[in-house]
Design an enzyme around this catalytic site. Structure first.
Site, PDB file in Angstrom:
ATOM      1  N   HIS A   1       4.794  -4.896  11.301  1.00 20.69           N
ATOM      2  CA  HIS A   1       4.768  -3.917  10.203  1.00 20.69           C
ATOM      3  C   HIS A   1       5.323  -2.528  10.531  1.00 20.69           C
ATOM      4  O   HIS A   1       4.597  -1.532  10.522  1.00 20.69           O
ATOM      5  CB  HIS A   1       3.366  -3.806   9.599  1.00 20.69           C
ATOM      6  CG  HIS A   1       2.211  -3.761  10.570  1.00 20.69           C
ATOM      7  ND1 HIS A   1       2.156  -2.921  11.653  1.00 20.69           N
ATOM      8  CD2 HIS A   1       1.056  -4.462  10.594  1.00 20.69           C
ATOM      9  CE1 HIS A   1       1.020  -3.107  12.301  1.00 20.69           C
ATOM     10  NE2 HIS A   1       0.337  -4.047  11.672  1.00 20.69           N
TER      11      HIS A   1
ATOM     12  N   HIS B   1      -9.965  -8.898   1.740  1.00 18.96           N
ATOM     13  CA  HIS B   1     -11.271  -8.303   2.035  1.00 18.96           C
ATOM     14  C   HIS B   1     -12.237  -8.564   0.903  1.00 18.96           C
ATOM     15  O   HIS B   1     -11.872  -8.447  -0.275  1.00 18.96           O
ATOM     16  CB  HIS B   1     -11.155  -6.786   2.226  1.00 18.96           C
ATOM     17  CG  HIS B   1     -10.517  -6.396   3.515  1.00 18.96           C
ATOM     18  ND1 HIS B   1     -11.105  -6.645   4.745  1.00 18.96           N
ATOM     19  CD2 HIS B   1      -9.339  -5.803   3.781  1.00 18.96           C
ATOM     20  CE1 HIS B   1     -10.303  -6.206   5.692  1.00 18.96           C
ATOM     21  NE2 HIS B   1      -9.221  -5.699   5.152  1.00 18.96           N
TER      22      HIS B   1
ATOM     23  N   ASP C   1       1.444  -9.351   6.159  1.00 22.65           N
ATOM     24  CA  ASP C   1       0.186  -8.700   6.555  1.00 22.65           C
ATOM     25  C   ASP C   1      -0.879  -8.913   5.477  1.00 22.65           C
ATOM     26  O   ASP C   1      -1.673  -8.019   5.175  1.00 22.65           O
ATOM     27  CB  ASP C   1       0.391  -7.206   6.860  1.00 22.65           C
ATOM     28  CG  ASP C   1      -0.779  -6.612   7.637  1.00 22.65           C
ATOM     29  OD1 ASP C   1      -1.720  -7.357   8.005  1.00 22.65           O
ATOM     30  OD2 ASP C   1      -0.765  -5.392   7.871  1.00 22.65           O
TER      31      ASP C   1
ATOM     32  N   ASN D   1      -3.096  -0.352   6.923  1.00 22.47           N
ATOM     33  CA  ASN D   1      -2.725   0.116   8.256  1.00 22.47           C
ATOM     34  C   ASN D   1      -1.513  -0.666   8.762  1.00 22.47           C
ATOM     35  O   ASN D   1      -1.596  -1.881   8.882  1.00 22.47           O
ATOM     36  CB  ASN D   1      -3.911  -0.079   9.209  1.00 22.47           C
ATOM     37  CG  ASN D   1      -3.661   0.566  10.554  1.00 22.47           C
ATOM     38  OD1 ASN D   1      -2.572   1.071  10.829  1.00 22.47           O
ATOM     39  ND2 ASN D   1      -4.670   0.544  11.416  1.00 22.47           N
TER      40      ASN D   1
ATOM     41  N   ASP E   1      -3.272  -7.817  16.909  1.00 22.05           N
ATOM     42  CA  ASP E   1      -3.112  -7.102  15.644  1.00 22.05           C
ATOM     43  C   ASP E   1      -4.430  -6.656  15.030  1.00 22.05           C
ATOM     44  O   ASP E   1      -5.422  -7.378  15.022  1.00 22.05           O
ATOM     45  CB  ASP E   1      -2.363  -7.946  14.622  1.00 22.05           C
ATOM     46  CG  ASP E   1      -2.110  -7.135  13.364  1.00 22.05           C
ATOM     47  OD1 ASP E   1      -1.426  -6.119  13.465  1.00 22.05           O
ATOM     48  OD2 ASP E   1      -2.650  -7.482  12.305  1.00 22.05           O
TER      49      ASP E   1
ATOM     50  N   HIS F   1       2.803 -13.018   9.697  1.00 21.16           N
ATOM     51  CA  HIS F   1       1.660 -12.098   9.809  1.00 21.16           C
ATOM     52  C   HIS F   1       0.682 -12.308   8.650  1.00 21.16           C
ATOM     53  O   HIS F   1       0.749 -11.632   7.631  1.00 21.16           O
ATOM     54  CB  HIS F   1       2.211 -10.666   9.799  1.00 21.16           C
ATOM     55  CG  HIS F   1       1.242  -9.629  10.261  1.00 21.16           C
ATOM     56  ND1 HIS F   1       1.623  -8.553  11.026  1.00 21.16           N
ATOM     57  CD2 HIS F   1      -0.082  -9.489  10.055  1.00 21.16           C
ATOM     58  CE1 HIS F   1       0.561  -7.795  11.274  1.00 21.16           C
ATOM     59  NE2 HIS F   1      -0.480  -8.339  10.687  1.00 21.16           N
TER      60      HIS F   1
HETATM   61 ZN    ZN Z   1      -1.559  -4.639  12.177  1.00 22.37          ZN
END
Ligand code: ZN
Length: 422
Positions: free
Chosen positions: A227, A304, A300, A273, A146, A52
């Site tokens: 997650h 950003h 994950d 999230n 996702d 991920h």
């Molecule tokens: Zn997600």
């Protein structure tokens, strides 16, 4: 290109030398003229595999590119990452998937395996080109919307039926949009009320996990829960596995160590999230990872740009970077996890879930040389500026974590030497 890795402790146990020939394969004896890597005191594991990762290319190359994300992955000990489909444009065609796969090969630092979108444009309505993506050179087997949940049960059922034909899997971002809407950003509880932040209740995850395991049972297909963040989801997974339902699950490093009270200062670095949860959920996730109810750790990694993250809490982007720190966070959160278990949850099992036959293999003769060498008891204070990622939304900045990735070898090529890109 041949290597001798001298004196490594295999999975933290017997000490041995590893030999790599110039084709990048583990062999029985030292090749002539090999580079010698001194691995005295280091633990050798198969290269890590991340189910991920958000690499942001195409579309947001200011936040991350396939090259910089691959560099961050190598520094974290990874030799394969699955690149999520929520790019711009979305990875929902064979052409888009092949492009990501090619850019990964050009970077050449880890295997970049594209994840295909489940639905066109992540809109949750029409199925994307699942079969064409699978049959493309990228050989997509993992599909995920996702960032968004495949919330329509009929669409999810059809996707599971479709991927079953070729042994694919749907990785679900479990978030019922009626129970936790797009602005939900803080675990729903006493704290969210006090801070005045829209609550994201655990039940919004649990109802989707429960529904999806029943759809997996009904279709005989395979679902993967991305997650997992709550004790209630763990209970559902435990039940489903006891029934023999084909479900696997991942947990992020941050959900194994950080708790919701970090949001008290409204620092958007901790906005993610699913949201950070209370300590009792964290405890349940650790127990589930140790006993196999949760199969894998997945980062994950969500880079950003500063201008997307530095906002008032409710307006800031969701997510945190994580590739470079994942192993150290797992070691810090769960110091009693054996190295064999670390290899299981961060390499072997994720490789199996993703269908990557060359990854996650035991470090034995004939296997491709995907290796990470770790200094097990190093204490490292994280500096967010010392990162290959283009983004700085790093929740570990200033924290001291346990263990350090010293060298990474991808297919016989040294990608990281002494903690730096080679
Ligand atoms: Zn997600």
């Amino acid at each position: 290109m041949s290597l001798v890795i001298k004196g490594a402790s295999l999975l933290g146990e017997q000490t041995t030398d590893l030999y790599v020939d110039d084709a990048g394969v583990l062999v029985d004896s030292a090749p002539d003229g090999a580079e010698v890597i001194d691995a005295d005191g280091l633990v050798a594991l198969p290269g890590l595999v991340d189910l991920h990762t958000h690499l942001r290319e195409p579309g947001r190359e200011d936040a991350e590119t396939i090259l910089t994300g691959s560099q961050a992955a190598a520094l974290g000990g990874y030799t394969a990452v699955l690149a999520m489909a929520n790019t711009s444009p979305v990875t929902d065609t064979a052409e888009a998937a092949t492009r990501v796969w090619e850019l990964g090969r050009e970077a050449g630092l880890v295997h970049v395996q594209p994840v295909g979108a489940v639905t066109r444009g992540l809109a949750g309505e029409e199925l994307a080109e699942l079969g064409l993506m699978h049959r493309s050179r990228a050989g997509v087997t993992v599909f995920s919307d996702d960032g968004k949940c495949v919330h329509d049960a009929r669409v999810m059922r059809r996707a599971l039926e479709y991927v079953k034909a070729f042994g694919g899997v749907v990785s679900q971002h479990s978030q019922d949009p009626a129970l936790a809407g797009p602005s939900a950003c803080c675990h729903e509880g006493e704290l969210s009320g006090r801070l005045g932040l829209p609550g994201w209740p655990g039940i919004a995850e649990e109802v989707i996990v429960a529904r999806d395991v029943m759809l997996a049972r009904h279709t005989g297909s395979r679902v993967h829960v991305a997650h997992v963040s709550t004790a209630g989801s763990v209970e559902v997974l435990r039940w489903a596995k006891a029934q023999g339902i084909s479900v696997t699950a991942e947990v992020t490093p941050h959900h194994l160590l950080l708790t919701t009270d970090l949001l008290a200062g409204y620092d958007p670095t901790f906005k993610v999230n699913p949201p950070l949860r209370p300590q009792e959920d964290v405890e349940a996730l650790r127990t589930a990872l140790a006993d196999g109810t949760i199969d894998a750790v997945a980062t994950d990694h969500a880079p950003h740009a500063r201008h997307d993250k530095e906002h008032a809490f409710v307006d800031a982007a969701f997510g945190m970077v994580g590739l470079e720190t994942a192993l150290a966070v797992v070691r810090t959160a769960m110091p009693d996890l054996s190295w064999a278990d670390v290899a299981r949850v961060m390499s072997t099992t994720p490789a199996r879930i993703a269908g990557l036959a060359d990854q996650g293999r035991a470090l034995a003769t004939g296997a491709p040389a995907h290796v990470v060498l770790v200094e097990p008891d190093a204490e490292v204070t994280v500096d967010r500026e010392a990162s290959a990622s283009l983004s700085r939304n790093n929740p570990w900045h200033g924290r001291t974590l346990r263990s350090r990735v010293v060298h990474t070898v991808y297919g016989g090529r040294v990608t990281v030497r002494d903690g730096h890109l080679a």
